[in-house]
Design a protein around this motif. Structure first.
Motif, PDB file in Angstrom:
ATOM      1  N   GLY A  10       0.802  -1.206   0.000  1.00 26.85           N
ATOM      2  CA  GLY A  10       0.000   0.000   0.000  1.00 26.85           C
ATOM      3  C   GLY A  10       0.842   1.266   0.000  1.00 26.85           C
ATOM      4  O   GLY A  10       0.317   2.362   0.076  1.00 26.85           O
ATOM      5  N   GLU A  11       2.168   1.113  -0.054  1.00 31.42           N
ATOM      6  CA  GLU A  11       3.058   2.271  -0.088  1.00 31.42           C
ATOM      7  C   GLU A  11       3.146   2.788  -1.510  1.00 31.42           C
ATOM      8  O   GLU A  11       2.987   2.049  -2.476  1.00 31.42           O
ATOM      9  CB  GLU A  11       4.460   1.877   0.398  1.00 31.42           C
ATOM     10  N   MET A  12       3.397   4.072  -1.609  1.00 29.45           N
ATOM     11  CA  MET A  12       3.562   4.658  -2.930  1.00 29.45           C
ATOM     12  C   MET A  12       4.952   4.331  -3.446  1.00 29.45           C
ATOM     13  O   MET A  12       5.938   4.426  -2.719  1.00 29.45           O
ATOM     14  CB  MET A  12       3.375   6.175  -2.891  1.00 29.45           C
ATOM     15  N   ALA A  13       5.038   3.930  -4.693  1.00 33.77           N
ATOM     16  CA  ALA A  13       6.323   3.591  -5.296  1.00 33.77           C
ATOM     17  C   ALA A  13       6.355   4.128  -6.712  1.00 33.77           C
ATOM     18  O   ALA A  13       5.332   4.169  -7.392  1.00 33.77           O
ATOM     19  CB  ALA A  13       6.508   2.079  -5.310  1.00 33.77           C
ATOM     20  N   ALA A  14       7.515   4.546  -7.159  1.00 29.35           N
ATOM     21  CA  ALA A  14       7.669   5.033  -8.534  1.00 29.35           C
ATOM     22  C   ALA A  14       7.620   3.837  -9.473  1.00 29.35           C
ATOM     23  O   ALA A  14       8.034   2.735  -9.127  1.00 29.35           O
ATOM     24  CB  ALA A  14       8.996   5.766  -8.684  1.00 29.35           C
ATOM     25  N   PRO A  15       7.087   4.025 -10.679  1.00 29.16           N
ATOM     26  CA  PRO A  15       7.059   2.916 -11.635  1.00 29.16           C
ATOM     27  C   PRO A  15       8.482   2.505 -12.000  1.00 29.16           C
ATOM     28  O   PRO A  15       9.389   3.318 -12.022  1.00 29.16           O
ATOM     29  CB  PRO A  15       6.314   3.498 -12.842  1.00 29.16           C
ATOM     30  N   LYS A  16       8.646   1.239 -12.275  1.00 33.91           N
ATOM     31  CA  LYS A  16       9.967   0.718 -12.621  1.00 33.91           C
ATOM     32  C   LYS A  16      10.157   0.832 -14.133  1.00 33.91           C
ATOM     33  O   LYS A  16      10.098  -0.146 -14.849  1.00 33.91           O
ATOM     34  CB  LYS A  16      10.096  -0.718 -12.142  1.00 33.91           C
ATOM     35  N   ASP A  17      10.397   2.052 -14.580  1.00 39.23           N
ATOM     36  CA  ASP A  17      10.537   2.283 -16.013  1.00 39.23           C
ATOM     37  C   ASP A  17      11.969   2.609 -16.424  1.00 39.23           C
ATOM     38  O   ASP A  17      12.227   3.096 -17.494  1.00 39.23           O
ATOM     39  CB  ASP A  17       9.593   3.396 -16.463  1.00 39.23           C
ATOM     40  N   GLY A  18      12.921   2.355 -15.539  1.00 38.25           N
ATOM     41  CA  GLY A  18      14.315   2.601 -15.874  1.00 38.25           C
ATOM     42  C   GLY A  18      14.828   3.950 -15.412  1.00 38.25           C
ATOM     43  O   GLY A  18      16.024   4.171 -15.364  1.00 38.25           O
ATOM     44  N   ASN A  19      13.921   4.874 -15.090  1.00 40.78           N
ATOM     45  CA  ASN A  19      14.377   6.194 -14.645  1.00 40.78           C
ATOM     46  C   ASN A  19      15.132   6.115 -13.337  1.00 40.78           C
ATOM     47  O   ASN A  19      16.078   6.858 -13.121  1.00 40.78           O
ATOM     48  CB  ASN A  19      13.202   7.168 -14.514  1.00 40.78           C
ATOM     49  N   ALA A  20      14.727   5.210 -12.451  1.00 44.80           N
ATOM     50  CA  ALA A  20      15.402   5.083 -11.163  1.00 44.80           C
ATOM     51  C   ALA A  20      16.858   4.674 -11.355  1.00 44.80           C
ATOM     52  O   ALA A  20      17.751   5.204 -10.708  1.00 44.80           O
ATOM     53  CB  ALA A  20      14.681   4.078 -10.274  1.00 44.80           C
ATOM     54  N   ALA A  21      17.089   3.734 -12.281  1.00 41.82           N
ATOM     55  CA  ALA A  21      18.466   3.297 -12.546  1.00 41.82           C
ATOM     56  C   ALA A  21      19.279   4.438 -13.128  1.00 41.82           C
ATOM     57  O   ALA A  21      20.442   4.635 -12.777  1.00 41.82           O
ATOM     58  CB  ALA A  21      18.473   2.103 -13.489  1.00 41.82           C
TER      59      ALA A  21
END
Length: 117
Positions: A10-21
């Motif tokens: 239920g925590e907010m998380a950024a989508p795993k679209d490569g931007n984090a890397a």
């Protein structure tokens, strides 16, 4: 719109679209640049390089790499290999054969330096 998604908790998380890397690699580069600047400005970088050179010579690493250079030149032919080719050939081996305890000592010295500066 908020692009974050709720994860399984239920925590907010950024989508795993490569931007984090990509963000992480940019941050890593900035941190490396900052650390390098501090080391250079203080003169610590030169002291660490001299320590590394001394320890590698004591361990015979330099002589071993020199022998490897001779082998590479002999196998490829002196006229057939450029300095750039030789460097690109020996660099991976050189890095891989630095003793772990020397790497650990240098890392510890860098950490100690950063904690006091």
């Amino acid at each position: 719109p908020d692009r974050r998604l709720k994860d399984s908790y239920g925590e907010m998380a950024a989508p795993k679209d490569g931007n984090a890397a990509m963000d992480r690699s940019v941050l890593d580069a900035q941190v490396r640049a900052s650390v390098n600047q501090k080391l250079e400005e203080s003169g610590e970088k030169e002291r660490l390089k001299e320590l590394l050179r001394k320890k590698l010579i004591e361990r015979g690493w330099r002589d071993e790499l020199k022998e490897y250079c001779k082998e590479v030149i002999k196998s490829k032919g002196l006229e057939q290999i450029s300095v750039e080719d030789l460097v690109s050939e020996i660099t991976p081996r050189g890095r891989a054969t630095i003793p772990d305890d020397i790497k650990a000592e240098l890392l510890e010295r860098i950490r100690k330096f950063l904690s006091t500066n």
